[in-house]
Write a protein that holds these residues in place. Structure first.
Motif, PDB file in Angstrom:
ATOM      1  N   ALA A  90       0.825  -1.212   0.000  1.00 20.05           N
ATOM      2  CA  ALA A  90       0.000   0.000   0.000  1.00 20.05           C
ATOM      3  C   ALA A  90       0.856   1.259   0.000  1.00 20.05           C
ATOM      4  O   ALA A  90       0.501   2.264  -0.604  1.00 20.05           O
ATOM      5  N   SER A  91       1.998   1.223   0.698  1.00 13.33           N
ATOM      6  CA  SER A  91       2.932   2.350   0.698  1.00 13.33           C
ATOM      7  C   SER A  91       4.323   1.808   1.001  1.00 13.33           C
ATOM      8  O   SER A  91       4.478   0.731   1.575  1.00 13.33           O
ATOM      9  N   LEU A  92       5.314   2.573   0.579  1.00 14.08           N
ATOM     10  CA  LEU A  92       6.696   2.143   0.736  1.00 14.08           C
ATOM     11  C   LEU A  92       7.515   3.335   1.197  1.00 14.08           C
ATOM     12  O   LEU A  92       7.388   4.431   0.647  1.00 14.08           O
ATOM     13  N   HIS A  93       8.349   3.111   2.218  1.00 17.91           N
ATOM     14  CA  HIS A  93       9.101   4.200   2.825  1.00 17.91           C
ATOM     15  C   HIS A  93      10.568   3.829   2.947  1.00 17.91           C
ATOM     16  O   HIS A  93      10.898   2.705   3.337  1.00 17.91           O
ATOM     17  N   ASP A  94      11.444   4.783   2.654  1.00 22.64           N
ATOM     18  CA  ASP A  94      12.878   4.646   2.879  1.00 22.64           C
ATOM     19  C   ASP A  94      13.127   5.063   4.326  1.00 22.64           C
ATOM     20  O   ASP A  94      12.606   6.090   4.768  1.00 22.64           O
ATOM     21  N   THR A  95      13.888   4.283   5.074  1.00 23.58           N
ATOM     22  CA  THR A  95      14.082   4.573   6.490  1.00 23.58           C
ATOM     23  C   THR A  95      15.554   4.482   6.857  1.00 23.58           C
ATOM     24  O   THR A  95      16.382   4.064   6.063  1.00 23.58           O
ATOM     25  N   ASN A  96      15.836   4.863   8.087  1.00 22.45           N
ATOM     26  CA  ASN A  96      17.161   4.619   8.635  1.00 22.45           C
ATOM     27  C   ASN A  96      16.997   3.654   9.802  1.00 22.45           C
ATOM     28  O   ASN A  96      15.889   3.315  10.176  1.00 22.45           O
ATOM     29  N   GLY A  97      18.080   3.217  10.359  1.00 25.25           N
ATOM     30  CA  GLY A  97      17.980   2.280  11.474  1.00 25.25           C
ATOM     31  C   GLY A  97      18.151   0.849  11.008  1.00 25.25           C
ATOM     32  O   GLY A  97      18.851   0.566  10.046  1.00 25.25           O
ATOM     33  N   ARG A  98      17.458  -0.044  11.680  1.00 29.12           N
ATOM     34  CA  ARG A  98      17.619  -1.481  11.431  1.00 29.12           C
ATOM     35  C   ARG A  98      17.218  -1.892  10.021  1.00 29.12           C
ATOM     36  O   ARG A  98      17.829  -2.766   9.416  1.00 29.12           O
ATOM     37  N   TRP A  99      16.147  -1.299   9.489  1.00 25.75           N
ATOM     38  CA  TRP A  99      15.615  -1.692   8.181  1.00 25.75           C
ATOM     39  C   TRP A  99      15.898  -0.613   7.149  1.00 25.75           C
ATOM     40  O   TRP A  99      15.862   0.566   7.454  1.00 25.75           O
ATOM     41  N   ASP A 100      16.151  -1.042   5.906  1.00 25.23           N
ATOM     42  CA  ASP A 100      16.369  -0.096   4.813  1.00 25.23           C
ATOM     43  C   ASP A 100      15.052   0.473   4.301  1.00 25.23           C
ATOM     44  O   ASP A 100      14.984   1.643   3.922  1.00 25.23           O
ATOM     45  N   LEU A 101      14.027  -0.376   4.265  1.00 19.08           N
ATOM     46  CA  LEU A 101      12.731   0.024   3.747  1.00 19.08           C
ATOM     47  C   LEU A 101      11.640  -0.436   4.702  1.00 19.08           C
ATOM     48  O   LEU A 101      11.802  -1.445   5.395  1.00 19.08           O
ATOM     49  N   LEU A 102      10.541   0.293   4.705  1.00 19.79           N
ATOM     50  CA  LEU A 102       9.376  -0.091   5.483  1.00 19.79           C
ATOM     51  C   LEU A 102       8.186  -0.097   4.531  1.00 19.79           C
ATOM     52  O   LEU A 102       7.871   0.919   3.909  1.00 19.79           O
ATOM     53  N   ALA A 103       7.539  -1.250   4.400  1.00 18.31           N
ATOM     54  CA  ALA A 103       6.404  -1.403   3.499  1.00 18.31           C
ATOM     55  C   ALA A 103       5.129  -1.599   4.311  1.00 18.31           C
ATOM     56  O   ALA A 103       5.107  -2.395   5.253  1.00 18.31           O
ATOM     57  N   GLU A 104       4.105  -0.862   3.951  1.00 21.03           N
ATOM     58  CA  GLU A 104       2.787  -1.074   4.530  1.00 21.03           C
ATOM     59  C   GLU A 104       2.051  -2.022   3.593  1.00 21.03           C
ATOM     60  O   GLU A 104       1.912  -1.744   2.404  1.00 21.03           O
ATOM     61  N   LEU A 105       1.610  -3.141   4.124  1.00 18.90           N
ATOM     62  CA  LEU A 105       0.959  -4.170   3.322  1.00 18.90           C
ATOM     63  C   LEU A 105      -0.535  -4.197   3.615  1.00 18.90           C
ATOM     64  O   LEU A 105      -0.945  -3.958   4.751  1.00 18.90           O
ATOM     65  N   GLU A 106      -1.328  -4.528   2.609  1.00 20.52           N
ATOM     66  CA  GLU A 106      -2.768  -4.712   2.787  1.00 20.52           C
ATOM     67  C   GLU A 106      -3.207  -5.936   2.012  1.00 20.52           C
ATOM     68  O   GLU A 106      -2.742  -6.177   0.896  1.00 20.52           O
ATOM     69  N   SER A 107      -4.112  -6.695   2.625  1.00 22.24           N
ATOM     70  CA  SER A 107      -4.660  -7.868   1.952  1.00 22.24           C
ATOM     71  C   SER A 107      -6.062  -8.129   2.470  1.00 22.24           C
ATOM     72  O   SER A 107      -6.468  -7.591   3.501  1.00 22.24           O
ATOM     73  N   GLY A 108      -6.783  -8.969   1.760  1.00 18.55           N
ATOM     74  CA  GLY A 108      -8.154  -9.289   2.123  1.00 18.55           C
ATOM     75  C   GLY A 108      -8.296 -10.489   3.037  1.00 18.55           C
ATOM     76  O   GLY A 108      -9.372 -10.726   3.576  1.00 18.55           O
ATOM     77  N   SER A 109      -7.212 -11.244   3.214  1.00 16.19           N
ATOM     78  CA  SER A 109      -7.275 -12.435   4.070  1.00 16.19           C
ATOM     79  C   SER A 109      -5.859 -12.810   4.486  1.00 16.19           C
ATOM     80  O   SER A 109      -4.879 -12.334   3.913  1.00 16.19           O
ATOM     81  N   MET A 110      -5.784 -13.690   5.463  1.00 18.98           N
ATOM     82  CA  MET A 110      -4.468 -14.174   5.886  1.00 18.98           C
ATOM     83  C   MET A 110      -3.795 -14.961   4.765  1.00 18.98           C
ATOM     84  O   MET A 110      -2.586 -14.874   4.578  1.00 18.98           O
ATOM     85  N   ASN A 111      -4.572 -15.708   4.006  1.00 16.90           N
ATOM     86  CA  ASN A 111      -4.017 -16.458   2.887  1.00 16.90           C
ATOM     87  C   ASN A 111      -3.427 -15.499   1.847  1.00 16.90           C
ATOM     88  O   ASN A 111      -2.322 -15.725   1.343  1.00 16.90           O
ATOM     89  N   GLU A 112      -4.150 -14.426   1.553  1.00 17.16           N
ATOM     90  CA  GLU A 112      -3.650 -13.432   0.599  1.00 17.16           C
ATOM     91  C   GLU A 112      -2.391 -12.759   1.143  1.00 17.16           C
ATOM     92  O   GLU A 112      -1.430 -12.541   0.409  1.00 17.16           O
ATOM     93  N   LEU A 113      -2.378 -12.431   2.441  1.00 22.12           N
ATOM     94  CA  LEU A 113      -1.185 -11.832   3.039  1.00 22.12           C
ATOM     95  C   LEU A 113       0.000 -12.791   2.923  1.00 22.12           C
ATOM     96  O   LEU A 113       1.113 -12.376   2.596  1.00 22.12           O
TER      97      LEU A 113
END
Length: 139
Positions: A90-113
């Protein structure tokens, strides 16, 4: 951008449907000024769109998650391009710290996720990921 533009953006962030007359009244400027400034901000792509925010309870079946992504070496551009093509991101962010990128994910079910996570983990250049399911929003 000057102070009026910043105040205008702040008001639109609170309520993007606020009419021009109300915006003008709050900013103490004319309606024409508000209209021209909005058009200018859109033309300069400072404002790139308007959206609807829903309470999480309004879509109880939607599953949201945050994924921290560690990228190998200098593969960041390649990984970003791949992630921007992933419909579950859903959105993607460049970050500092432990992770290089932070992605916001969205799905309709656990199977889809699960399928989204699998596709992302197979992207060349991703070293590791960590996913946290979004449980509640307080603000």
């Amino acid at each position: 951008m000057d102070e009026i533009d910043q105040q205008l953006i702040s008001l639109l962030r609170q309520n993007a449907r606020m009419n021009v007359a109300d915006l003008a009244h709050k900013l103490k400027v004319s309606r024409g000024t508000v209209t021209n400034r909005i058009r200018k901000l859109e033309d300069q792509q400072v404002i790139v769109g308007y959206t609807v925010r829903l309470r999480p309870e309004a879509e109880p079946e939607r599953i949201r998650a945050w994924m921290g992504i560690l990228v190998e070496g200098n593969q960041t551009r390649r990984v970003i391009a791949s992630l921007l093509g992933e419909p579950g991101v859903a959105s993607l962010h460049d970050t500092n710290g432990r992770w290089d990128l932070l992605a916001e994910l969205e799905s309709g079910s656990m199977n889809e996720l699960s399928q989204v996570l699998e596709r992302i983990r197979l992207i060349p250049g991703i070293r590791s990921t960590e996913t946290n399911i979004h449980l509640a929003t307080y603000r």
